[in-house]
Design a protein around this motif. Sequence first.
Motif, short mmCIF file in Angstrom:
data_model
loop_
_atom_site.label_atom_id
_atom_site.label_comp_id
_atom_site.label_asym_id
_atom_site.label_seq_id
_atom_site.Cartn_x
_atom_site.Cartn_y
_atom_site.Cartn_z
N MET A 53 -39.10 9.00 -0.58
CA MET A 53 -39.81 8.57 0.61
C MET A 53 -38.90 8.37 1.82
SD MET A 53 -42.29 5.69 -1.08
CE MET A 53 -42.48 4.90 0.51
N THR A 54 -37.65 8.04 1.59
CA THR A 54 -36.80 7.60 2.69
C THR A 54 -35.66 8.54 3.03
OG1 THR A 54 -35.48 6.30 1.13
CG2 THR A 54 -37.33 5.18 2.23
N LEU A 55 -34.93 9.02 2.05
CA LEU A 55 -33.73 9.80 2.33
C LEU A 55 -34.03 11.10 3.10
CD1 LEU A 55 -31.63 9.30 -0.93
CD2 LEU A 55 -31.58 8.03 1.22
N PRO A 56 -35.13 11.82 2.82
CA PRO A 56 -35.40 13.02 3.63
C PRO A 56 -35.62 12.74 5.11
CG PRO A 56 -36.66 13.08 1.59
CD PRO A 56 -36.07 11.71 1.69
N LEU A 57 -35.90 11.49 5.47
CA LEU A 57 -36.12 11.17 6.89
C LEU A 57 -34.88 11.46 7.74
CD1 LEU A 57 -38.08 7.80 6.57
CD2 LEU A 57 -39.00 10.08 6.99
N ALA A 58 -33.72 11.49 7.12
CA ALA A 58 -32.49 11.77 7.88
C ALA A 58 -32.50 13.17 8.48
CB ALA A 58 -31.28 11.58 6.98
N VAL A 59 -33.24 14.10 7.88
CA VAL A 59 -33.27 15.48 8.38
C VAL A 59 -34.68 15.86 8.85
CG1 VAL A 59 -31.31 16.28 7.03
CG2 VAL A 59 -33.58 16.30 6.00
N PHE A 68 -42.02 16.08 5.97
CA PHE A 68 -43.28 15.33 5.96
C PHE A 68 -44.02 15.52 4.64
CE2 PHE A 68 -47.91 15.50 6.64
CZ PHE A 68 -48.13 14.16 6.88
N CYS A 69 -44.08 16.75 4.15
CA CYS A 69 -44.79 17.00 2.89
C CYS A 69 -44.14 16.23 1.73
CB CYS A 69 -44.79 18.49 2.58
SG CYS A 69 -45.82 19.45 3.72
N VAL A 70 -42.81 16.24 1.65
CA VAL A 70 -42.11 15.53 0.58
C VAL A 70 -42.37 14.03 0.68
CG1 VAL A 70 -39.85 14.95 -0.36
CG2 VAL A 70 -40.36 17.30 0.30
N VAL A 71 -42.22 13.49 1.90
CA VAL A 71 -42.39 12.04 2.09
C VAL A 71 -43.84 11.64 1.85
CG1 VAL A 71 -42.26 10.19 3.81
CG2 VAL A 71 -40.44 11.88 3.66
N ALA A 72 -44.80 12.45 2.30
CA ALA A 72 -46.21 12.11 2.11
C ALA A 72 -46.58 12.09 0.64
CB ALA A 72 -47.09 13.10 2.88
N VAL A 73 -46.14 13.09 -0.12
CA VAL A 73 -46.45 13.13 -1.56
C VAL A 73 -45.83 11.93 -2.27
CG1 VAL A 73 -46.08 14.41 -3.69
CG2 VAL A 73 -46.78 15.62 -1.62
N ALA A 74 -44.58 11.65 -1.95
CA ALA A 74 -43.92 10.50 -2.57
C ALA A 74 -44.58 9.19 -2.17
CB ALA A 74 -42.44 10.48 -2.19
N SER A 75 -45.05 9.09 -0.93
CA SER A 75 -45.70 7.87 -0.46
C SER A 75 -47.03 7.64 -1.19
CB SER A 75 -45.94 7.94 1.05
OG SER A 75 -44.72 8.04 1.74
N VAL A 76 -47.83 8.70 -1.33
CA VAL A 76 -49.10 8.56 -2.05
C VAL A 76 -48.86 8.19 -3.50
CG1 VAL A 76 -51.15 9.80 -2.81
CG2 VAL A 76 -50.30 10.12 -0.48
N ALA A 77 -47.86 8.80 -4.13
CA ALA A 77 -47.55 8.47 -5.52
C ALA A 77 -47.08 7.03 -5.64
CB ALA A 77 -46.47 9.42 -6.05
N LEU A 88 -46.94 4.17 3.73
CA LEU A 88 -47.27 5.22 4.69
C LEU A 88 -46.48 5.13 5.99
CD1 LEU A 88 -51.14 5.48 4.22
CD2 LEU A 88 -49.33 6.95 3.31
N ALA A 89 -45.69 4.09 6.18
CA ALA A 89 -44.87 4.01 7.39
C ALA A 89 -43.84 5.14 7.43
CB ALA A 89 -44.17 2.65 7.47
N ALA A 90 -43.27 5.46 6.28
CA ALA A 90 -42.31 6.56 6.22
C ALA A 90 -42.99 7.88 6.54
CB ALA A 90 -41.64 6.61 4.85
N ALA A 91 -44.21 8.09 6.03
CA ALA A 91 -44.93 9.33 6.30
C ALA A 91 -45.25 9.45 7.79
CB ALA A 91 -46.21 9.38 5.48
N ALA A 92 -45.59 8.33 8.42
CA ALA A 92 -45.85 8.36 9.87
C ALA A 92 -44.58 8.69 10.64
CB ALA A 92 -46.42 7.01 10.31
N TYR A 93 -43.46 8.13 10.21
CA TYR A 93 -42.19 8.42 10.87
C TYR A 93 -41.83 9.89 10.73
CZ TYR A 93 -37.33 7.63 12.32
OH TYR A 93 -36.13 7.67 12.97
N ALA A 94 -42.18 10.51 9.60
CA ALA A 94 -41.91 11.92 9.39
C ALA A 94 -42.92 12.81 10.09
CB ALA A 94 -41.89 12.23 7.89
#
Length: 397
Positions: A53-59, A68-77, A88-94
């Motif tokens: 959810m978090t580390l991909p936000l760096a790129v 966004f797809c990676v973070v969204a799937v991880a967030s829903v899970a 979902l804050a991470a997904a919004a940031y992505a």
Amino acid sequence: MDDPDVRPLFPRPLRPRELVALDLPVALGYAFVLVVDSPAVHHPVAWALIAAMTLPLAVRRRWPLTVFCVVAVASVAAMALGVTREPLAAAAYALYPVALTTRRRRWEPTAAIGALTVGALLLAAFGGVAGEPEVRRIVETVVLGSLALGGAWTIGRAVRERRAYAAHRAEQAAERAVTEERLRIAREMHDVVSHTLSLIGVKAGVAAHVADRRPEEALEALRVIESTSRQALTEMRHLLGVLRTAPGEVTGALSPAPGLAALPDIAERAAAAGVRVDLDVRVTDGGLPPALELAVHRIVQEAVTNVVRHAAPAACRVSVHDEGERVRIEVTDDGPGRRVLPPGPPGDGVAGHGSIGHGVVGMRERVTAYGGEFAAGPLPGGGFRVLARLPLEREGT
């Protein structure tokens, strides 16, 4: 319009590595918050989901849609498994860079998303969900998540539209500047060529007329033709140098544009063609901006050229007066006043069609470009007058 007093946060566009350096602390900080706040922090699956959810936000700026797809799937899970309370804050940031960089499609309901976001905000602020605590928690999570995602998408799209609008305005300004520069150069070329050829034509006629009886006068006319043509070539080289110069290139080798100091040269060349010019210039040194000086010079040049072309031999009076808020240019002569002029706007004193049309049109265009007043026409007692008033904006006003 850009405010010159507002400076951007960064003096230049950031490189990809610098963008990653900005987002990496955010990703690590959010990961730390989730780890501390997670009820299942000791479970390996929780660690894996938090990392996804978090580390991909760096790129996120390098690969927006993938991140966004990676973070969204991880967030829903993570939400489904109860790993975190606010996934979902991470997904919004992505989602923000996706909205900022993705090309808009016709069917995209951005306005509807914005309206639903406002509705979710009002529901979260003033509403309430009745029912069991677990149900209420799920509904609140969905509402807050929708608010975060809709807000990120709407803001990203708004920023994209604003940037596109600014780029379009800049492109229009560049095209307008190119058009205005072409018109300016066309006017300069017309003034140089018409003025020079008029003098050359008059003196060539004099030389041909007196060549047999007064060869010394014919020789003097040829000298005037030579000096006039040389000066015209110099001005033409200056104009062509401007055309050849690339934008931003230093043009220090080019000669300065003619101004009030060159008015005696106009009078001298006109005298050689049989028109005696009386100059009355009442402008303090440095009192006019360079561009306005050039406009005054060209107006006087064209007006005197018309006298040479249509009224020689004649006496001509040129007055240039600084009247405080404007500069007044008046050129009068005592030659034949019945000259045919091109049509002009109502009230400008110009009517008809004829041989001096382009010169008067050029003067009128120069005056109009400065928001001034222009009139040209015969005088009641004979002769002809050109009158122009140009607004004068001094530095510091």
